[in-house]
Write a protein that holds these residues in place. Structure first.
Motif, short mmCIF file in Angstrom:
data_model
loop_
_atom_site.label_atom_id
_atom_site.label_comp_id
_atom_site.label_asym_id
_atom_site.label_seq_id
_atom_site.Cartn_x
_atom_site.Cartn_y
_atom_site.Cartn_z
N GLU A 63 0.97 -1.16 0.01
CA GLU A 63 0.11 0.10 -0.05
C GLU A 63 0.85 1.16 -0.05
OE1 GLU A 63 -2.17 -1.58 3.39
OE2 GLU A 63 -3.87 -1.88 2.24
N ALA A 64 1.87 1.21 0.78
CA ALA A 64 2.79 2.37 0.54
C ALA A 64 3.52 2.52 -0.93
CB ALA A 64 3.83 2.03 1.56
N THR A 65 3.66 1.55 -1.41
CA THR A 65 4.27 1.61 -2.77
C THR A 65 3.28 2.11 -3.69
OG1 THR A 65 5.75 -0.30 -2.41
CG2 THR A 65 5.42 0.29 -4.78
N ASP A 66 2.13 1.75 -3.55
CA ASP A 66 0.78 2.10 -4.41
C ASP A 66 0.54 3.56 -4.12
OD1 ASP A 66 0.58 -0.54 -5.15
OD2 ASP A 66 -1.40 -0.67 -3.91
N LEU A 67 0.76 4.22 -2.87
CA LEU A 67 0.49 5.46 -2.65
C LEU A 67 1.61 6.40 -3.16
CD1 LEU A 67 -0.58 5.54 1.11
CD2 LEU A 67 -1.99 6.29 -1.14
N ILE A 68 3.04 5.75 -3.19
CA ILE A 68 4.18 6.34 -3.80
C ILE A 68 4.02 6.70 -5.08
CG2 ILE A 68 6.67 6.32 -4.30
CD1 ILE A 68 6.67 4.82 -1.40
N GLY A 69 3.61 5.46 -5.71
CA GLY A 69 3.09 5.58 -7.37
C GLY A 69 2.21 6.81 -7.59
N GLU A 70 1.06 6.74 -6.67
CA GLU A 70 0.01 7.85 -6.97
C GLU A 70 0.73 9.13 -7.01
OE1 GLU A 70 -4.37 9.12 -5.56
OE2 GLU A 70 -3.59 7.23 -4.95
N ALA A 71 1.53 9.28 -5.82
CA ALA A 71 2.19 10.63 -5.69
C ALA A 71 3.07 10.97 -6.88
CB ALA A 71 2.82 10.64 -4.27
N TRP A 72 3.72 10.13 -7.15
CA TRP A 72 4.55 10.49 -8.59
C TRP A 72 3.72 10.69 -9.65
CZ3 TRP A 72 8.67 6.07 -8.31
CH2 TRP A 72 9.76 6.39 -7.55
N SER A 73 2.53 10.09 -10.14
CA SER A 73 1.88 10.26 -11.25
C SER A 73 1.10 11.73 -11.08
CB SER A 73 0.69 9.21 -11.29
OG SER A 73 -0.10 9.08 -10.45
N ARG A 74 0.77 11.86 -9.93
CA ARG A 74 0.14 13.54 -9.57
C ARG A 74 1.02 14.52 -9.20
NH1 ARG A 74 -5.32 12.04 -6.84
NH2 ARG A 74 -5.86 14.15 -7.83
N GLN A 75 2.43 14.12 -9.35
CA GLN A 75 3.31 15.19 -9.19
C GLN A 75 3.61 15.75 -7.58
OE1 GLN A 75 3.22 17.54 -12.57
NE2 GLN A 75 4.15 16.37 -13.74
N ALA A 76 3.21 15.00 -6.57
CA ALA A 76 3.15 15.12 -5.15
C ALA A 76 4.38 14.78 -4.71
CB ALA A 76 1.80 15.03 -4.57
N ASN A 77 4.92 15.65 -3.75
CA ASN A 77 6.20 15.15 -2.94
C ASN A 77 5.75 15.04 -1.58
OD1 ASN A 77 5.93 17.67 -1.89
ND2 ASN A 77 7.89 18.39 -2.90
N THR A 78 4.62 15.11 -1.35
CA THR A 78 3.87 14.85 0.16
C THR A 78 2.87 14.10 0.07
OG1 THR A 78 5.25 16.80 1.07
CG2 THR A 78 3.62 15.90 2.24
N VAL A 79 2.67 12.98 1.16
CA VAL A 79 1.53 12.22 1.05
C VAL A 79 0.94 12.54 2.51
CG1 VAL A 79 0.56 9.80 0.82
CG2 VAL A 79 2.05 10.63 -0.68
N VAL A 80 -0.24 12.80 2.59
CA VAL A 80 -0.98 13.01 3.90
C VAL A 80 -1.95 11.83 4.26
CG1 VAL A 80 -2.38 14.52 5.54
CG2 VAL A 80 -0.69 15.50 4.12
#
Length: 120
Positions: A25-42
């Motif tokens: 799930e962490a890896t999935d969130l990291i992928g989503e952050a990259w695809s949406r050009q976010a460098n912070t996940v809350v």
């Protein structure tokens, strides 16, 4: 949802949904952050299980380490005081991570906005 806070692109996880914690799930969130050009996940703490806050399960450490490895800041948003009250080790972990730049445990949105504000 992605929003800019002080020029920082932040991906917010919905407060409702299944409990998070597995490395995948962490890896999935990291992928989503990259695809949406976010460098912070809350992630709202309401999305985390009780086991997540028991350090001996390694869920928290392994989950957070994925974000550190990929250079994405991870913020857990909400009250974790009840969990910290049950574990001096967790209290120490929270204090140490909040001193850094990669993993934060913050009480609310105001605290997040303040932490992301430019220095000076």
């Amino acid at each position: 949802m992605v929003e800019q806070i002080h020029g920082v692109p932040v991906l917010h996880c919905a407060p409702e949904g299944h409990r998070l914690g597995a490395e995948r799930e962490a890896t999935d969130l990291i992928g989503e952050a990259w695809s949406r050009q976010a460098n912070t996940v809350v992630i709202p703490v309401t999305r985390l299980s009780e086991e997540f806050f028991r350090l001996e399960t390694r869920l928290l450490g392994d989950f957070a380490q994925k974000f550190v490895n990929y250079g994405i800041r991870l913020v857990f948003l909400g009250d974790v005081s009840a969990h910290a009250a049950r574990s001096s080790a967790l209290t120490s972990y929270l204090r140490e991570t909040n001193r850094g730049k990669h993993v934060w445990f913050l009480a609310d949105r105001a605290e997040l906005t303040a932490r992301l504000a430019p220095a000076g």
